[in-house]
Design an enzyme around this catalytic site. Structure first.
Site, PDB file in Angstrom:
ATOM      1  N   ASP A 179      36.431  40.376  34.505  1.00  0.00           N
ATOM      2  CA  ASP A 179      37.653  40.427  35.302  1.00  0.00           C
ATOM      3  C   ASP A 179      37.257  41.068  36.626  1.00  0.00           C
ATOM      4  O   ASP A 179      37.123  42.289  36.708  1.00  0.00           O
ATOM      5  CB  ASP A 179      38.711  41.274  34.581  1.00  0.00           C
ATOM      6  CG  ASP A 179      40.033  41.291  35.336  1.00  0.00           C
ATOM      7  OD1 ASP A 179      40.345  40.308  36.023  1.00  0.00           O
ATOM      8  OD2 ASP A 179      40.744  42.306  35.236  1.00  0.00           O
ATOM      9  N   GLU A 187      37.164  35.226  35.840  1.00  0.00           N
ATOM     10  CA  GLU A 187      38.521  34.811  36.210  1.00  0.00           C
ATOM     11  C   GLU A 187      38.482  34.057  37.532  1.00  0.00           C
ATOM     12  O   GLU A 187      37.850  34.479  38.495  1.00  0.00           O
ATOM     13  CB  GLU A 187      39.443  36.029  36.337  1.00  0.00           C
ATOM     14  CG  GLU A 187      40.887  35.595  36.604  1.00  0.00           C
ATOM     15  CD  GLU A 187      41.859  36.755  36.624  1.00  0.00           C
ATOM     16  OE1 GLU A 187      41.963  37.453  35.611  1.00  0.00           O
ATOM     17  OE2 GLU A 187      42.504  36.955  37.668  1.00  0.00           O
ATOM     18  N   ASP A 201      42.119  45.970  32.869  1.00  0.00           N
ATOM     19  CA  ASP A 201      40.931  45.198  33.242  1.00  0.00           C
ATOM     20  C   ASP A 201      40.012  44.993  32.042  1.00  0.00           C
ATOM     21  O   ASP A 201      39.312  43.988  31.952  1.00  0.00           O
ATOM     22  CB  ASP A 201      40.163  45.912  34.359  1.00  0.00           C
ATOM     23  CG  ASP A 201      41.101  46.427  35.435  1.00  0.00           C
ATOM     24  OD1 ASP A 201      41.260  45.752  36.445  1.00  0.00           O
ATOM     25  OD2 ASP A 201      41.707  47.497  35.228  1.00  0.00           O
TER      26      ASP A 201
END
Lengths: 173, 173
Positions: free
Chosen positions: A7, A68, A141
């Site tokens: 992330d 991501e 996260d």
């Protein structure tokens, strides 16, 4: 397969590794959040993230990295740092031949919760359920990185099955 | 000082090295534009840019790298790739200890043309004048990279002089 979910972010970058396959239980290998100081330059913050990722890649040897996919319509101030961190992460994996996949936030949410618009708490709850953890990983996260890895194990396997079926039926197409 | 200017981009990434100092003629060392195929994955395109940049850093050993500061208000489709390429470029320089500076497009335009809103053609014209080239470097990414290097030589020197003056007057502050 062992998938490292990332992330990306400059201030907090989530790393989460999950081992598993479709139809088998998932296992948490390791999860962490790398933090960098807002006092440091962007270049040196990106270096910290890259160095930490290199250590993960050396030590845990993932079969794939799932990052991501960043969109620019969100917070204008943070999105550039997020994009820069994602670029650094992709290159660190790709230059050692580790396959890199991008998944959108809604693909990840849909994969782990069945709802592409699930909120952070729902994603964290499902991650803890799927990995049989006593509580949701924190901060967000961390659970987002694990959700990315889970999403990739399930989606990657699905597309691999489709490719295998196409290859098996090659002459029939 | 030798400065490598980088105009980051996924499809075309401009590299331009200029040697010079305030009050002395500037000299073009080398300029090129790295192109990557839109058919390839983002990760492999970023790897191509990184590998080419590594070769430049090995071969030409800049004293500093100047990268265009990316903003997200522009073209939404290309800005993410631009940000990713800039992150990769910053890390490649910073991890070998080469100082990295960011300059905004308007700082660069103002430095080379005196007008922060100068258009591409004006910047290219001034770059060719300042480097005593027979014609403006093409494509625009090449002249933008050289303009970044020139901007850094002039602005960097200015801020270094200010720092030196502050240091010299240290006890008087």
């Amino acid at each position: 397969m062992r998938v490292l979910g990332i992330d990306p972010g400059l201030t907090r970058c989530g790393f989460g590794m999950v081992e598993g396959a479709v139809g088998r239980p998932l296992r948490l290998v390791e999860v962490d959040v790398v933090r960098t100081s807002t006092d440091a330059s962007v270049a040196s913050r990106l270096c910290v993230i890259e160095a930490e990722l290199e250590r993960w890649l050396d030590r845990l040897v993932p079969d794939a990295v799932a990052v991501e996919r960043v969109f620019s319509q969100h917070n204008v101030r943070t999105v550039m740092g997020t994009a820069q961190a994602s670029g650094v992460a992709m290159v660190a994996a790709a230059r050692r031949g580790v396959p890199v996949a991008l998944h959108t936030p809604s693909e990840v949410k849909a994969a782990v919760s069945g709802n592409g618009r699930a909120d952070k708490a729902q994603v964290a709850f499902m991650v803890s359920r799927l990995l049989r953890l006593s509580e949701p990983p924190r901060p967000a996260d961390a659970s987002d990185a694990l959700a990315l890895a889970i999403c990739h194990i399930w989606r990657g396997s699905a597309s691999a099955r489709v490719e295998a079926a196409i290859a098996a039926n090659g002459s029939a197409r």
